[in-house]
Design a protein around this motif. Structure first.
Motif, PDB file in Angstrom:
ATOM      1  N   UNK A  98      13.320 -24.618 -33.986  1.00 44.24           N
ATOM      2  CA  UNK A  98      13.319 -24.044 -32.628  1.00 44.24           C
ATOM      3  C   UNK A  98      12.584 -24.925 -31.607  1.00 44.24           C
ATOM      4  N   UNK A  99      11.703 -25.815 -32.084  1.00 39.71           N
ATOM      5  CA  UNK A  99      10.964 -26.677 -31.155  1.00 39.71           C
ATOM      6  C   UNK A  99      11.741 -27.939 -30.806  1.00 39.71           C
ATOM      7  N   UNK A 100      12.894 -28.112 -31.419  1.00 40.89           N
ATOM      8  CA  UNK A 100      13.699 -29.305 -31.159  1.00 40.89           C
ATOM      9  C   UNK A 100      14.606 -29.029 -29.957  1.00 40.89           C
ATOM     10  N   UNK A 101      14.039 -29.172 -28.781  1.00 40.29           N
ATOM     11  CA  UNK A 101      14.741 -28.843 -27.533  1.00 40.29           C
ATOM     12  C   UNK A 101      15.017 -30.158 -26.803  1.00 40.29           C
ATOM     13  N   UNK A 102      16.259 -30.421 -26.506  1.00 35.60           N
ATOM     14  CA  UNK A 102      16.613 -31.725 -25.929  1.00 35.60           C
ATOM     15  C   UNK A 102      16.056 -31.863 -24.515  1.00 35.60           C
ATOM     16  N   UNK A 103      15.446 -33.007 -24.197  1.00 36.99           N
ATOM     17  CA  UNK A 103      14.960 -33.218 -22.831  1.00 36.99           C
ATOM     18  C   UNK A 103      16.123 -33.437 -21.870  1.00 36.99           C
ATOM     19  N   UNK A 104      15.948 -32.991 -20.637  1.00 42.20           N
ATOM     20  CA  UNK A 104      16.931 -33.242 -19.573  1.00 42.20           C
ATOM     21  C   UNK A 104      16.192 -33.989 -18.469  1.00 42.20           C
ATOM     22  N   UNK A 105      16.566 -35.264 -18.272  1.00 42.50           N
ATOM     23  CA  UNK A 105      15.831 -36.114 -17.322  1.00 42.50           C
ATOM     24  C   UNK A 105      16.152 -35.718 -15.878  1.00 42.50           C
ATOM     25  N   UNK A 106      15.166 -35.901 -14.988  1.00 39.73           N
ATOM     26  CA  UNK A 106      15.352 -35.477 -13.598  1.00 39.73           C
ATOM     27  C   UNK A 106      14.855 -36.543 -12.610  1.00 39.73           C
ATOM     28  N   UNK A 107      15.305 -36.380 -11.351  1.00 41.71           N
ATOM     29  CA  UNK A 107      14.886 -37.290 -10.268  1.00 41.71           C
ATOM     30  C   UNK A 107      14.249 -36.477  -9.143  1.00 41.71           C
ATOM     31  N   UNK A 108      14.214 -37.044  -7.910  1.00 40.58           N
ATOM     32  CA  UNK A 108      13.457 -36.414  -6.824  1.00 40.58           C
ATOM     33  C   UNK A 108      14.056 -35.086  -6.360  1.00 40.58           C
ATOM     34  N   UNK A 109      15.326 -34.814  -6.697  1.00 35.81           N
ATOM     35  CA  UNK A 109      15.938 -33.554  -6.251  1.00 35.81           C
ATOM     36  C   UNK A 109      15.681 -32.415  -7.242  1.00 35.81           C
ATOM     37  N   UNK A 110      14.790 -32.653  -8.206  1.00 34.12           N
ATOM     38  CA  UNK A 110      14.499 -31.654  -9.240  1.00 34.12           C
ATOM     39  C   UNK A 110      13.653 -30.524  -8.653  1.00 34.12           C
ATOM     40  N   UNK A 111      14.032 -29.298  -8.975  1.00 35.05           N
ATOM     41  CA  UNK A 111      13.201 -28.152  -8.604  1.00 35.05           C
ATOM     42  C   UNK A 111      12.312 -27.823  -9.798  1.00 35.05           C
ATOM     43  N   UNK A 112      11.018 -28.066  -9.636  1.00 32.46           N
ATOM     44  CA  UNK A 112      10.093 -27.847 -10.764  1.00 32.46           C
ATOM     45  C   UNK A 112      10.100 -26.374 -11.163  1.00 32.46           C
ATOM     46  N   UNK A 113      10.246 -26.111 -12.443  1.00 30.93           N
ATOM     47  CA  UNK A 113      10.233 -24.721 -12.920  1.00 30.93           C
ATOM     48  C   UNK A 113       8.839 -24.145 -12.713  1.00 30.93           C
ATOM     49  N   UNK A 114       8.797 -22.936 -12.176  1.00 28.63           N
ATOM     50  CA  UNK A 114       7.532 -22.302 -11.845  1.00 28.63           C
ATOM     51  C   UNK A 114       7.430 -20.964 -12.574  1.00 28.63           C
ATOM     52  N   UNK A 115       6.281 -20.708 -13.133  1.00 30.94           N
ATOM     53  CA  UNK A 115       6.055 -19.451 -13.858  1.00 30.94           C
ATOM     54  C   UNK A 115       4.803 -18.790 -13.296  1.00 30.94           C
ATOM     55  N   UNK A 116       4.818 -17.474 -13.238  1.00 36.79           N
ATOM     56  CA  UNK A 116       3.613 -16.761 -12.824  1.00 36.79           C
ATOM     57  C   UNK A 116       2.845 -16.340 -14.074  1.00 36.79           C
ATOM     58  N   UNK A 117       1.532 -16.497 -14.025  1.00 36.85           N
ATOM     59  CA  UNK A 117       0.700 -16.209 -15.192  1.00 36.85           C
ATOM     60  C   UNK A 117       0.982 -14.816 -15.749  1.00 36.85           C
ATOM     61  N   UNK A 118       1.221 -13.848 -14.862  1.00 37.42           N
ATOM     62  CA  UNK A 118       1.441 -12.473 -15.327  1.00 37.42           C
ATOM     63  C   UNK A 118       2.662 -12.397 -16.244  1.00 37.42           C
ATOM     64  N   UNK A 119       3.656 -13.237 -15.956  1.00 37.23           N
ATOM     65  CA  UNK A 119       4.889 -13.204 -16.755  1.00 37.23           C
ATOM     66  C   UNK A 119       4.720 -13.899 -18.098  1.00 37.23           C
ATOM     67  N   UNK A 120       3.573 -14.576 -18.276  1.00 31.68           N
ATOM     68  CA  UNK A 120       3.335 -15.297 -19.531  1.00 31.68           C
ATOM     69  C   UNK A 120       2.437 -14.502 -20.481  1.00 31.68           C
ATOM     70  N   UNK A 121       2.063 -13.281 -20.047  1.00 35.96           N
ATOM     71  CA  UNK A 121       1.113 -12.505 -20.848  1.00 35.96           C
ATOM     72  C   UNK A 121       1.688 -12.142 -22.212  1.00 35.96           C
ATOM     73  N   UNK A 122       2.982 -11.936 -22.287  1.00 41.68           N
ATOM     74  CA  UNK A 122       3.621 -11.599 -23.559  1.00 41.68           C
ATOM     75  C   UNK A 122       4.160 -12.833 -24.257  1.00 41.68           C
ATOM     76  N   UNK A 123       4.480 -12.657 -25.535  1.00 45.84           N
ATOM     77  CA  UNK A 123       4.967 -13.791 -26.322  1.00 45.84           C
ATOM     78  C   UNK A 123       6.293 -14.334 -25.789  1.00 45.84           C
TER      79      UNK A 123
END
Lengths: 368, 368
Positions: A98-123
């Motif tokens: 499950x940890x073998x996740x293929x990387x997807x390369x990005x450039x300047x038009x990439x929207x950085x994925x953002x997470x809120x701490x509250x949403x990370x409270x669960x597994x």
């Protein structure tokens, strides 16, 4: 399971499954991996490979209720191999990870994925963030408002990796810096600590205050840069992958050196690691005759690193944390004026092994 | 220094020294490594390689008092390069490294080097012990009588490396072992944690009590074993170096996996790393056609590991600590009877980078 058939061949069990595929299981492999020979608690293998002859062959075998029972000459009773167990482990087939996740390369038009701490409270939320981190190499987490919240999140993933800068480092402007990060200078894009024998895996940078003028964060995807270099200048890419160079950091207490190439490709030639840190690149020492070619290749790489079409600039606010793959993502910052306000970041590393382990455990894979 | 001469050639400075050797220093190399461009405190390079053209050429150069002054077109004043600095860094010549101590492989007639803790109190004694450890891969330290003295010694070398077993692990017989070490069983010769992405470098095992019947320590030099394997069965050695295999440890909290070959040779084919741990070798998954050859090679290796002509058995007493290279030296123990007395070992790891750094600092090399 009734449509399975098998044959005892000299070099192993031949298993015919209903889908028409035949799989071969060598006898010594079957004996070495006899499911009941793994310790029930530690799950470690207890079989001694030299306790049987190399050409061990079963006395007989029979199929029963989704299992094959093999009667070995050296054991009193038969060993049971479940058919689904055999199918999942047939030689030539790697176990899914499950940890073998293929990387997807990005450039300047990439929207950085953002997470809120509250949403990370669960597994589930934590697992989703880690999967995205493996894919993009970079995520930003918001809402980590207390000074200790950044560290607490990391400790849910794995232990923090110590280095000569400690377990946790505070990035602030200091009068006696032993590292350029501890100044208020611009920090060019780089990967951390390529001078170390064991380069730290992932970096976590938690912003506690960012009130000074300047001090924006800059990131670039080293995989995208290396893919572009490989396409535009394959000989330069190869040279950077072939010639190892010395990296070195020293202060009163430490003298940490290693030799490695700037670029590490996989067997197919695709970039899988980048070591880029002009500040602690030691004086290169390859033969005089290739110094010129190597510097030309290194300049080509540097030109791509500096190219604005491959970089993101963003301003971390107090309570935000950037998390990134330290052998893939280059990071840096613009200069700041320490007289205009406080700028404090708290950083730490978690290595790849521990992060991947957490992904597997969250996925329930450790009992597979 | 008066017998030196130089010439400005298109591809670099040609320096003729009195010994008759001419050395070539490419121009961009000289500009990139201009001694004054390294930060005086951090010693990091501040020069931006793209700030000059690739074919930079000096306006002129002159020799003075053991230095060459080079006038670059883009700088207001000349850069001074000391002749001894240049000679020590000429391209094609690697900087000497005090931690680069050649290993000397050993067999059962080896007398393990023994040091008394009192003799390690000073820097010189500590440095001598570490050099011996690099050479032999194994030393025993006596006179560490307090429970904490073993850890205190390690902390003088470098920080202790954390793993999923913690920073410090206590090897005692436990009712709920997650690892075979925590039983009272015999432990076959093995290297620790080859399942980890970053395999721990050196292991420190401090004996706090050894009053039970049994429980002797066993060691073997993996380099000797691999040299013997390579001489007797070169194809087996190559196969073990070419085929990567999965290692895996799992418990409720972790699922730590990696793929690597059992044997890692250097460019000249000499063994430099061994990963040997049948317990946590996961089910091998190479193509069915080579499973047989691989198992034959693995059996040959195992037969050498088990051979009494390559192993040492010794009994650690309370206050003694064994220190060994975890990718070279195999370790194990005989079974013990926990009903006959206490057996407690306290273990930790220090990685190679930190241990090598301490050797260099003790040698005064970090300011060279």
């Amino acid at each position: 399971m009734t449509d399975f058939a098998f044959a005892l061949e000299p070099d192993g069990l031949l298993l015919h499954s209903p889908d028409g595929v035949s799989r071969r299981f060598p006898w010594l492999w079957l004996r070495d991996n006899e499911p009941a020979a793994f310790h029930p608690v530690t799950q470690e293998r207890s079989f001694d490979l030299l306790s049987v002859p190399p050409d061990i062959f079963p006395e007989r075998a029979e199929m029963r209720d989704g299992e094959i029972l093999i009667h070995w000459p050296d054991l009193p009773g038969p060993c049971a191999y479940r058919l689904d167990w055999l199918l999942a482990r047939a030689p030539g087939r790697r176990r899914p990870d499950p940890a073998d996740i293929a990387p997807v390369a990005w450039a300047d038009d990439h929207a950085v994925a953002r997470f809120e701490a509250a949403a990370l409270a669960g597994d589930e939320g934590l697992g989703r963030m880690l999967s995205q981190l493996k894919r993009d190499g970079l995520v930003v987490i918001g809402g980590l408002d207390g000074d200790e919240e950044g560290v607490a999140l990391g400790q849910r993933i794995g232990f923090l990796r110590e280095t000569n800068f400690g377990v946790i480092f505070e990035v602030v402007s200091r009068p006696d810096p032993n590292n350029q990060a501890y100044t208020h200078d611009e920090l060019g894009l780089h990967t951390d600590l390529p001078n170390q024998h064991l380069v730290p895996g992932y970096q976590f940078l938690h912003c506690l205050a960012n009130e000074a003028t300047g001090g924006d964060s800059v990131f670039a995807d080293g995989f995208r840069i290396l893919e572009d270099l490989r396409a535009a200048a394959p000989a330069a890419f190869r040279l950077l992958a072939e010639v190892d160079v010395p990296f070195r950091f020293r202060d009163r207490e430490t003298d940490l050196r290693i030799r490695r190439p700037l670029v590490e490709p996989d067997a197919a030639g695709r970039p899988v690691r980048l070591a880029f840190n002009p500040g602690i690149l030691d004086i290169v020492d390859m033969e005089s005759g290739i110094v010129g070619d190597w510097y030309r290749a290194y300049r080509s790489l540097k030109a791509l690193v500096d190219s604005h079409s491959r970089r993101l600039q963003l301003r971390l606010k107090s309570g935000e944390m950037a998390v990134f793959d330290n052998s893939r993502i280059l990071h840096g910052r613009t200069a700041f004026d320490p007289n205009t306000g406080r700028r404090r970041l708290r950083g730490y590393y978690i290595d790849r092994g521990e992060l991947d382990s957490r992904i597997r455990v969250l996925h329930g894979a450790q009992f597979e």
